[in-house]
Design a protein around this motif. Structure first.
Motif, PDB file in Angstrom:
ATOM      1  N   UNK A  45       0.848  -1.198   0.000  1.00 25.58           N
ATOM      2  CA  UNK A  45       0.000   0.000   0.000  1.00 25.58           C
ATOM      3  C   UNK A  45       0.880   1.244   0.000  1.00 25.58           C
ATOM      4  N   UNK A  46       0.325   2.333  -0.500  1.00 28.04           N
ATOM      5  CA  UNK A  46       1.045   3.605  -0.500  1.00 28.04           C
ATOM      6  C   UNK A  46       1.165   4.123   0.930  1.00 28.04           C
ATOM      7  N   UNK A  47       2.089   5.035   1.130  1.00 29.48           N
ATOM      8  CA  UNK A  47       2.304   5.603   2.447  1.00 29.48           C
ATOM      9  C   UNK A  47       1.007   6.272   2.927  1.00 29.48           C
ATOM     10  N   UNK A  48       0.570   5.922   4.138  1.00 28.49           N
ATOM     11  CA  UNK A  48      -0.655   6.530   4.665  1.00 28.49           C
ATOM     12  C   UNK A  48      -0.473   8.040   4.863  1.00 28.49           C
ATOM     13  N   UNK A  65       2.425   0.884  11.682  1.00 31.32           N
ATOM     14  CA  UNK A  65       2.812  -0.396  11.087  1.00 31.32           C
ATOM     15  C   UNK A  65       3.490  -0.165   9.735  1.00 31.32           C
ATOM     16  N   UNK A  66       2.965   0.750   8.934  1.00 32.57           N
ATOM     17  CA  UNK A  66       3.550   1.034   7.632  1.00 32.57           C
ATOM     18  C   UNK A  66       4.963   1.598   7.792  1.00 32.57           C
ATOM     19  N   UNK A  67       5.143   2.534   8.708  1.00 31.94           N
ATOM     20  CA  UNK A  67       6.468   3.127   8.949  1.00 31.94           C
ATOM     21  C   UNK A  67       7.480   2.063   9.356  1.00 31.94           C
ATOM     22  N   UNK A  68       7.071   1.143  10.220  1.00 29.11           N
ATOM     23  CA  UNK A  68       7.969   0.067  10.657  1.00 29.11           C
ATOM     24  C   UNK A  68       8.324  -0.830   9.466  1.00 29.11           C
ATOM     25  N   UNK A  69       7.321  -1.191   8.681  1.00 33.89           N
ATOM     26  CA  UNK A  69       7.551  -2.022   7.500  1.00 33.89           C
ATOM     27  C   UNK A  69       8.524  -1.334   6.556  1.00 33.89           C
ATOM     28  N   UNK A  70       8.315  -0.066   6.301  1.00 30.76           N
ATOM     29  CA  UNK A  70       9.154   0.695   5.381  1.00 30.76           C
ATOM     30  C   UNK A  70      10.595   0.768   5.889  1.00 30.76           C
ATOM     31  N   UNK A  71      10.757   1.141   7.145  1.00 38.11           N
ATOM     32  CA  UNK A  71      12.089   1.300   7.737  1.00 38.11           C
ATOM     33  C   UNK A  71      12.854  -0.015   7.754  1.00 38.11           C
ATOM     34  N   UNK A  72      12.197  -1.095   8.221  1.00 28.62           N
ATOM     35  CA  UNK A  72      12.882  -2.380   8.301  1.00 28.62           C
ATOM     36  C   UNK A  72      13.134  -2.986   6.917  1.00 28.62           C
ATOM     37  N   UNK A  73      12.264  -2.700   5.957  1.00 32.73           N
ATOM     38  CA  UNK A  73      12.489  -3.181   4.585  1.00 32.73           C
ATOM     39  C   UNK A  73      13.758  -2.569   4.002  1.00 32.73           C
ATOM     40  N   UNK A  74      13.933  -1.284   4.205  1.00 36.06           N
ATOM     41  CA  UNK A  74      15.148  -0.620   3.712  1.00 36.06           C
ATOM     42  C   UNK A  74      16.373  -1.206   4.404  1.00 36.06           C
ATOM     43  N   UNK A  91      20.271   7.616  -1.571  1.00 34.33           N
ATOM     44  CA  UNK A  91      19.556   7.439  -0.302  1.00 34.33           C
ATOM     45  C   UNK A  91      18.110   7.867  -0.477  1.00 34.33           C
ATOM     46  N   UNK A  92      17.217   7.135   0.154  1.00 29.69           N
ATOM     47  CA  UNK A  92      15.800   7.459   0.113  1.00 29.69           C
ATOM     48  C   UNK A  92      15.147   6.933   1.384  1.00 29.69           C
ATOM     49  N   UNK A  93      14.029   7.521   1.744  1.00 23.87           N
ATOM     50  CA  UNK A  93      13.322   7.039   2.935  1.00 23.87           C
ATOM     51  C   UNK A  93      12.106   6.200   2.551  1.00 23.87           C
ATOM     52  N   UNK A  94      12.054   5.746   1.302  1.00 23.18           N
ATOM     53  CA  UNK A  94      10.957   4.913   0.814  1.00 23.18           C
ATOM     54  C   UNK A  94      11.507   3.569   0.340  1.00 23.18           C
ATOM     55  N   UNK A  95      11.013   2.477   0.914  1.00 20.18           N
ATOM     56  CA  UNK A  95      11.458   1.139   0.523  1.00 20.18           C
ATOM     57  C   UNK A  95      11.128   0.859  -0.938  1.00 20.18           C
ATOM     58  N   UNK A  96       9.960   1.323  -1.389  1.00 14.21           N
ATOM     59  CA  UNK A  96       9.566   1.132  -2.786  1.00 14.21           C
ATOM     60  C   UNK A  96      10.519   1.859  -3.726  1.00 14.21           C
TER      61      UNK A  96
END
Length: 183
Positions: A45-48, A65-74, A91-96
């Motif tokens: 899903x897109x960033x809330x 939950x989304x922030x945690x998923x994004x951070x840990x994915x990176x 560098x980016x703050x988006x896993x996608x």
């Protein structure tokens, strides 16, 4: 249901290090492991929207939950990339976006790998140093690698490549196979 603690590090260590020639395999393993770890929400899903004073508890929970998923994915991806490659990625703050940057970087590497694997498949010859079974498995594995890179080799072509890889003493076998195939 009982939740067991899972080591993100142990999952990351099971992923081959992205070295420049294995993007497709690396990407498949990363996506699988992030899914198993339930850390793939940032890809689903897109960033809330940002949390405001009027945000519901459900919206706050989803954002967290989304922030945690994004951070840990990176972090997971960075842990599975060779240092010489990692330092060249923006560098980016988006896993996608991070994955998109990696994909763009290695799209051409995959194309050249397809060429190499096709050349290997076409020129592979059975020389008797291994069993016939091992020879056929090697050729089948090359076809599987090609498939992960988006290149499908029809089963009929694989059989023909295998037959063509056999030395002259296997001529009667080739003739017999072609005879029964055409019935």
């Amino acid at each position: 249901m009982v939740s067991l603690p899972v080591s993100v590090n142990s999952h990351a260590s099971s992923v081959p290090i992205l070295n420049g020639t294995n993007f497709s395999e690396w990407n498949e393993q990363v996506q699988f492991n992030l899914g198993v770890l339930d850390l793939d929400l940032a890809f689903q899903i897109e960033k809330p929207t940002a949390i405001t004073g009027e945000s519901s508890e459900e919206e706050k929970s989803l954002h967290k939950v989304w922030e945690k998923s994004n951070r840990l994915s990176i972090m997971f991806k960075r842990k599975t990339i060779a240092n010489n490659i990692k330092t060249t990625l923006p560098q980016t703050d988006s896993a996608k976006e991070y994955l998109k940057n990696i994909e763009e970087r290695f799209r051409t590497a995959d194309k050249s790998l397809v060429g190499k694997l096709m050349a290997d498949l076409i020129t592979m010859r059975f020389n008797g140093t291994r069993s016939m079974h091992e020879h056929v498995l090697d050729m089948t594995n090359l076809v599987s690698k090609l498939k992960t890179l988006g290149m499908n080799v029809d089963e009929t072509f694989l059989i023909q490549f295998i037959l063509n890889s056999l030395p002259i003493p296997y001529g009667p076998f080739q003739i017999y196979y072609n005879t029964i195939k055409n019935k």
